[in-house]
Design a protein around this motif. Structure first.
Motif, PDB file in Angstrom:
ATOM      1  N   PRO A   1     -26.443 -36.661   3.156  1.00 20.38           N
ATOM      2  CA  PRO A   1     -27.383 -35.977   2.265  1.00 20.38           C
ATOM      3  C   PRO A   1     -28.631 -35.494   2.987  1.00 20.38           C
ATOM      4  O   PRO A   1     -29.121 -36.149   3.912  1.00 20.38           O
ATOM      5  N   LYS A   2     -29.122 -34.331   2.555  1.00 20.10           N
ATOM      6  CA  LYS A   2     -30.328 -33.737   3.115  1.00 20.10           C
ATOM      7  C   LYS A   2     -31.453 -33.823   2.085  1.00 20.10           C
ATOM      8  O   LYS A   2     -31.283 -33.430   0.936  1.00 20.10           O
ATOM      9  N   LYS A   3     -32.599 -34.308   2.521  1.00 18.60           N
ATOM     10  CA  LYS A   3     -33.699 -34.550   1.579  1.00 18.60           C
ATOM     11  C   LYS A   3     -34.133 -33.282   0.864  1.00 18.60           C
ATOM     12  O   LYS A   3     -34.445 -33.314  -0.326  1.00 18.60           O
ATOM     13  N   ARG A   4     -34.163 -32.160   1.596  1.00 16.71           N
ATOM     14  CA  ARG A   4     -34.637 -30.954   0.936  1.00 16.71           C
ATOM     15  C   ARG A   4     -33.661 -30.468  -0.136  1.00 16.71           C
ATOM     16  O   ARG A   4     -34.033 -29.702  -1.024  1.00 16.71           O
ATOM     17  N   GLY A   5     -32.402 -30.907  -0.074  1.00 19.94           N
ATOM     18  CA  GLY A   5     -31.447 -30.536  -1.101  1.00 19.94           C
ATOM     19  C   GLY A   5     -31.550 -31.389  -2.347  1.00 19.94           C
ATOM     20  O   GLY A   5     -30.942 -31.072  -3.373  1.00 19.94           O
ATOM     21  N   LEU A   6     -32.343 -32.472  -2.264  1.00 18.38           N
ATOM     22  CA  LEU A   6     -32.480 -33.389  -3.395  1.00 18.38           C
ATOM     23  C   LEU A   6     -33.642 -33.028  -4.313  1.00 18.38           C
ATOM     24  O   LEU A   6     -33.873 -33.698  -5.318  1.00 18.38           O
ATOM     25  N   ASP A   7     -34.378 -31.971  -3.962  1.00 23.19           N
ATOM     26  CA  ASP A   7     -35.569 -31.620  -4.735  1.00 23.19           C
ATOM     27  C   ASP A   7     -35.267 -31.421  -6.216  1.00 23.19           C
ATOM     28  O   ASP A   7     -36.098 -31.733  -7.075  1.00 23.19           O
ATOM     29  N   GLY A   8     -34.086 -30.896  -6.528  1.00 21.28           N
ATOM     30  CA  GLY A   8     -33.738 -30.630  -7.913  1.00 21.28           C
ATOM     31  C   GLY A   8     -33.662 -31.874  -8.777  1.00 21.28           C
ATOM     32  O   GLY A   8     -33.676 -31.781 -10.008  1.00 21.28           O
ATOM     33  N   LEU A   9     -33.595 -33.051  -8.144  1.00 22.13           N
ATOM     34  CA  LEU A   9     -33.564 -34.300  -8.898  1.00 22.13           C
ATOM     35  C   LEU A   9     -34.961 -34.766  -9.283  1.00 22.13           C
ATOM     36  O   LEU A   9     -35.113 -35.569 -10.212  1.00 22.13           O
ATOM     37  N   THR A  10     -35.984 -34.296  -8.573  1.00 22.58           N
ATOM     38  CA  THR A  10     -37.348 -34.750  -8.844  1.00 22.58           C
ATOM     39  C   THR A  10     -38.293 -33.612  -9.200  1.00 22.58           C
ATOM     40  O   THR A  10     -39.374 -33.855  -9.723  1.00 22.58           O
ATOM     41  N   ARG A  11     -37.892 -32.383  -8.899  1.00 23.90           N
ATOM     42  CA  ARG A  11     -38.764 -31.243  -9.144  1.00 23.90           C
ATOM     43  C   ARG A  11     -38.023 -30.186  -9.946  1.00 23.90           C
ATOM     44  O   ARG A  11     -36.801 -30.086  -9.896  1.00 23.90           O
ATOM     45  N   PHE A  12     -38.807 -29.399 -10.687  1.00 22.86           N
ATOM     46  CA  PHE A  12     -38.250 -28.268 -11.420  1.00 22.86           C
ATOM     47  C   PHE A  12     -38.950 -27.016 -10.922  1.00 22.86           C
ATOM     48  O   PHE A  12     -40.170 -27.002 -10.728  1.00 22.86           O
TER      49      PHE A  12
ATOM     50  N   THR B   1     -47.482 -34.116 -19.652  1.00 17.17           N
ATOM     51  CA  THR B   1     -48.459 -33.205 -19.058  1.00 17.17           C
ATOM     52  C   THR B   1     -48.000 -31.769 -19.262  1.00 17.17           C
ATOM     53  O   THR B   1     -48.804 -30.865 -19.491  1.00 17.17           O
ATOM     54  N   ILE B   2     -46.708 -31.587 -19.185  1.00 18.30           N
ATOM     55  CA  ILE B   2     -46.102 -30.280 -19.438  1.00 18.30           C
ATOM     56  C   ILE B   2     -45.187 -30.421 -20.644  1.00 18.30           C
ATOM     57  O   ILE B   2     -44.349 -31.325 -20.705  1.00 18.30           O
ATOM     58  N   TYR B   3     -45.367 -29.519 -21.595  1.00 16.74           N
ATOM     59  CA  TYR B   3     -44.562 -29.586 -22.825  1.00 16.74           C
ATOM     60  C   TYR B   3     -43.796 -28.273 -22.982  1.00 16.74           C
ATOM     61  O   TYR B   3     -44.374 -27.181 -22.944  1.00 16.74           O
ATOM     62  N   PHE B   4     -42.486 -28.402 -23.159  1.00 15.09           N
ATOM     63  CA  PHE B   4     -41.631 -27.234 -23.354  1.00 15.09           C
ATOM     64  C   PHE B   4     -41.233 -27.145 -24.816  1.00 15.09           C
ATOM     65  O   PHE B   4     -40.712 -28.104 -25.385  1.00 15.09           O
TER      66      PHE B   4
ATOM     67  N   ALA C   1     -39.880 -15.693 -12.400  1.00 12.45           N
ATOM     68  CA  ALA C   1     -39.550 -14.417 -13.015  1.00 12.45           C
ATOM     69  C   ALA C   1     -40.208 -13.330 -12.180  1.00 12.45           C
ATOM     70  O   ALA C   1     -40.747 -13.590 -11.105  1.00 12.45           O
ATOM     71  N   ALA C   2     -40.185 -12.128 -12.676  1.00 15.63           N
ATOM     72  CA  ALA C   2     -40.706 -11.012 -11.881  1.00 15.63           C
ATOM     73  C   ALA C   2     -42.190 -11.164 -11.570  1.00 15.63           C
ATOM     74  O   ALA C   2     -42.648 -10.753 -10.496  1.00 15.63           O
ATOM     75  N   LYS C   3     -42.978 -11.773 -12.481  1.00 17.97           N
ATOM     76  CA  LYS C   3     -44.425 -11.827 -12.306  1.00 17.97           C
ATOM     77  C   LYS C   3     -44.995 -13.236 -12.170  1.00 17.97           C
ATOM     78  O   LYS C   3     -46.221 -13.410 -12.126  1.00 17.97           O
ATOM     79  N   TRP C   4     -44.145 -14.243 -12.105  1.00 14.13           N
ATOM     80  CA  TRP C   4     -44.667 -15.597 -11.974  1.00 14.13           C
ATOM     81  C   TRP C   4     -43.648 -16.539 -11.350  1.00 14.13           C
ATOM     82  O   TRP C   4     -42.453 -16.260 -11.330  1.00 14.13           O
ATOM     83  N   LYS C   5     -44.146 -17.657 -10.861  1.00 15.59           N
ATOM     84  CA  LYS C   5     -43.308 -18.728 -10.325  1.00 15.59           C
ATOM     85  C   LYS C   5     -43.903 -20.052 -10.779  1.00 15.59           C
ATOM     86  O   LYS C   5     -45.125 -20.237 -10.736  1.00 15.59           O
ATOM     87  N   LEU C   6     -43.037 -20.955 -11.236  1.00 15.84           N
ATOM     88  CA  LEU C   6     -43.479 -22.244 -11.772  1.00 15.84           C
ATOM     89  C   LEU C   6     -42.736 -23.359 -11.056  1.00 15.84           C
ATOM     90  O   LEU C   6     -41.522 -23.291 -10.892  1.00 15.84           O
ATOM     91  N   GLU C   7     -43.468 -24.384 -10.645  1.00 15.63           N
ATOM     92  CA  GLU C   7     -42.840 -25.531  -9.978  1.00 15.63           C
ATOM     93  C   GLU C   7     -43.637 -26.786 -10.298  1.00 15.63           C
ATOM     94  O   GLU C   7     -44.874 -26.767 -10.242  1.00 15.63           O
ATOM     95  N   PHE C   8     -42.947 -27.845 -10.690  1.00 16.60           N
ATOM     96  CA  PHE C   8     -43.651 -29.084 -11.014  1.00 16.60           C
ATOM     97  C   PHE C   8     -42.710 -30.276 -10.882  1.00 16.60           C
ATOM     98  O   PHE C   8     -41.484 -30.131 -10.874  1.00 16.60           O
ATOM     99  N   GLU C   9     -43.311 -31.458 -10.742  1.00 20.38           N
ATOM    100  CA  GLU C   9     -42.549 -32.699 -10.708  1.00 20.38           C
ATOM    101  C   GLU C   9     -41.965 -32.960 -12.095  1.00 20.38           C
ATOM    102  O   GLU C   9     -42.632 -32.727 -13.113  1.00 20.38           O
ATOM    103  N   ARG C  10     -40.742 -33.461 -12.136  1.00 14.14           N
ATOM    104  CA  ARG C  10     -40.104 -33.712 -13.429  1.00 14.14           C
ATOM    105  C   ARG C  10     -40.859 -34.768 -14.231  1.00 14.14           C
ATOM    106  O   ARG C  10     -40.807 -34.790 -15.459  1.00 14.14           O
ATOM    107  N   ASP C  11     -41.598 -35.637 -13.530  1.00  7.61           N
ATOM    108  CA  ASP C  11     -42.391 -36.657 -14.226  1.00  7.61           C
ATOM    109  C   ASP C  11     -43.434 -36.032 -15.136  1.00  7.61           C
ATOM    110  O   ASP C  11     -43.871 -36.654 -16.117  1.00  7.61           O
ATOM    111  N   ALA C  12     -43.843 -34.813 -14.835  1.00  7.83           N
ATOM    112  CA  ALA C  12     -44.856 -34.148 -15.653  1.00  7.83           C
ATOM    113  C   ALA C  12     -44.347 -33.884 -17.064  1.00  7.83           C
ATOM    114  O   ALA C  12     -45.133 -33.814 -18.015  1.00  7.83           O
TER     115      ALA C  12
END
Length: 347
Positions: free
Chosen positions: A278-289, A309-312, A293-304
Motif C-alpha cells: 500500500p502507498k500512503k498517498r493512495g489512502l487519502d480517500g479514506l481520511t480526506r474528501f 464543522t462541515i454540514y452537507f 468544479a469549473a470555478k472551485w475546489k474543496l478538500e477537507f478531512e472526513r472528521d470535519a
C-alpha cells in the motif's frame, strides 16, 4: 458469471508429494452441450472469481519458452487450433513444473475455453475429490465422493480478449495460495509474472471499501469507523513496507462478517491484487474528501463532517462550513469587501 463453453477437457495428473508425476490423457474433448459439464465450469469460474487471494500479471518473456504461453498463443491466434492437442501440450508443461516441486500434488486437470460478456477466457484448474455421503435407493447412507470445487488451490485464468487486444498488462490471474504454499509452481506453469501497480491497487482498495459501505447501507458513523479502521491497517503496512493481505484486512476491520468483505474485494472492479504494497498517498480517500468544479475546489478531512464543522444538505444541494478560523474570516472580508467596493465604484 455464466460461461458459454467452446471447448473443455479433463486430464489427470497422478503424483505423490515426493515423487514424479504421471499424465493420464483424455481420449477426446468433452461434449460442451452436457449440462453437468456446463454447471461444473460455471461453478469453477464463480468460485475462482469469489477468491480474494489472487494475483494479476502477464506472460513473462523469460518464462514463456517453457510455459503454457506458446500453446495458449496458438489457441488464441488460430480459430482452427486442435484444442485436445494443445491441452496435452499444456499437461506436459504442468507435469514438468510439478516434478520440480517436491510437495506438489496432482488431481483432475480441467482445461476449458469459454466466453462470457464478449470476453474469451481460458481457465486451468486442478480439482480433487472430497469425501462425502449420500442416500441410495434403499435409503441407506453410502460414501459418495465428489469434486471439491470450493476447495481449489491451484488455478489460473487468462483473459484471451485482453491479451490479444493488448489493452492491459493484467490479463492473467492466478490463486496465490497461503504463505509457504507450493502454488508458485502453478505460476511457473503459466509463465506469468505479476505486474506491480501498488498505487492503483491502493486506490482500488479505497474504492472497494466505499462501495462495500454503500452496499451495506451503513450509517454515517459506521461508514466513517470502517474507513478509519481500513486506513489504520493499510497505513501500518505502508509504514512497515509490508504487503497487505486482503483476508487479514477483512478479518481485522469487519470481524462480524469477514467473508462479506472478502467477497467485495474478490469482485472489485478494477480488481485488487492480493499482497500489494500500500502507498500512503493512495489512502487519502479514506481520511480526506476532495471535489472540484469549473470555478472551485474543496478538500477537507472526513472528521470535519463527523464533528459537524462541515454540514452537507443533500436536499438543498448545499455545504455549510461552520466555525471558520478568525484569520480565514478576515481574509474573506478583505478579499471580497474589496471586490464589492470596486463593483460599487464602477456603478
Amino acid at each position: 458469471m455464466t460461461q458459454n463453453l467452446i471447448h473443455a477437457v479433463i486430464h489427470k495428473l497422478e503424483k505423490e508429494s515426493s515423487g514424479p508425476s504421471r499424465i493420464v490423457e483424455a481420449a477426446a474433448c468433452l461434449d460442451v452441450s452436457e449440462e453437468p459439464l456446463q454447471a461444473l465450469v460455471n461453478q469453477v469460474h464463480d468460485v475462482y472469481s469469489g477468491r480474494e487471494s489472487k494475483s494479476y500479471g502477464k506472460f513473462d518473456p523469460n518464462l514463456t519458452p517453457v510455459s503454457a504461453e506458446p500453446h495458449l498463443r496458438g489457441l488464441r491466434d488460430n480459430e482452427a487450433a486442435n484444442f485436445l492437442e494443445i491441452s496435452k501440450q499444456l499437461m506436459l508443461v504442468l507435469k514438468d513444473k510439478s516434478d520440480g516441486e517436491n510437495f506438489s500434488t496432482g488431481g483432475h486437470v480441467l482445461i476449458a475455453e469459454s466466453t462470457s460478456s464478449s470476453v474469451r477466457w481460458v481457465v486451468v484448474v486442478i480439482l480433487n475429490n472430497k469425501a462425502g455421503t449420500t442416500i441410495n435407493e434403499r435409503l441407506q447412507v453410502v460414501r459418495a465422493p465428489h469434486l471439491d470445487v470450493d476447495g481449489i488451490r491451484f488455478a489460473g485464468r487468462v483473459n484471451m480478449t485482453s491479451w490479444r487486444e493488448g489493452n492491459t498488462e493484467r490479463y492473467i490471474s492466478f490463486l496465490k495460495g497461503k504463505k509457504n504454499d507450493v502454488s508458485q509452481y502453478f505460476q511457473r506453469f503459466l509463465g506469468c509474472s505479476t505486474v506491480q501497480k501498488d498505487l492503483d491497487d491502493t486506490r482500488n482498495l479505497v474504492k472497494a471499501v466505499k462501495t462495500f459501505a454503500s452496499a451495506k447501507n451503513l450509517n454515517e458513523t459506521e461508514r466513517e469507523n470502517l474507513l478509519k479502521e481500513v486506513y489504520r491497517f493499510a497505513d501500518e503496512r505502508a509504514t512497515a513496507k509490508e504487503p497487505l493481505s486482503l483476508a487479514e484486512l477483512a478479518n481485522r476491520v469487519w470481524s462480524a462478517e469477514p467473508e462479506a468483505l472478502k467477497d467485495a474485494f474478490a469482485m472489485a472492479d478494477p480488481p485488487i491484487s492480493d499482497g500489494f504494497m500500500p502507498k500512503k498517498r493512495g489512502l487519502d480517500g479514506l481520511t480526506r474528501f476532495s471535489a472540484k468544479a469549473a470555478k472551485w475546489k474543496l478538500e477537507f478531512e472526513r472528521d470535519a463532517v463527523q464533528d459537524h464543522t462541515i454540514y452537507f444538505d443533500p436536499d438543498n444541494q448545499t455545504i455549510t462550513i461552520r466555525n471558520l478560523p478568525a484569520e480565514v474570516v478576515e481574509n474573506f472580508r478583505a478579499e471580497f469587501s474589496a471586490h464589492a467596493q470596486e463593483d460599487d465604484s464602477a456603478d
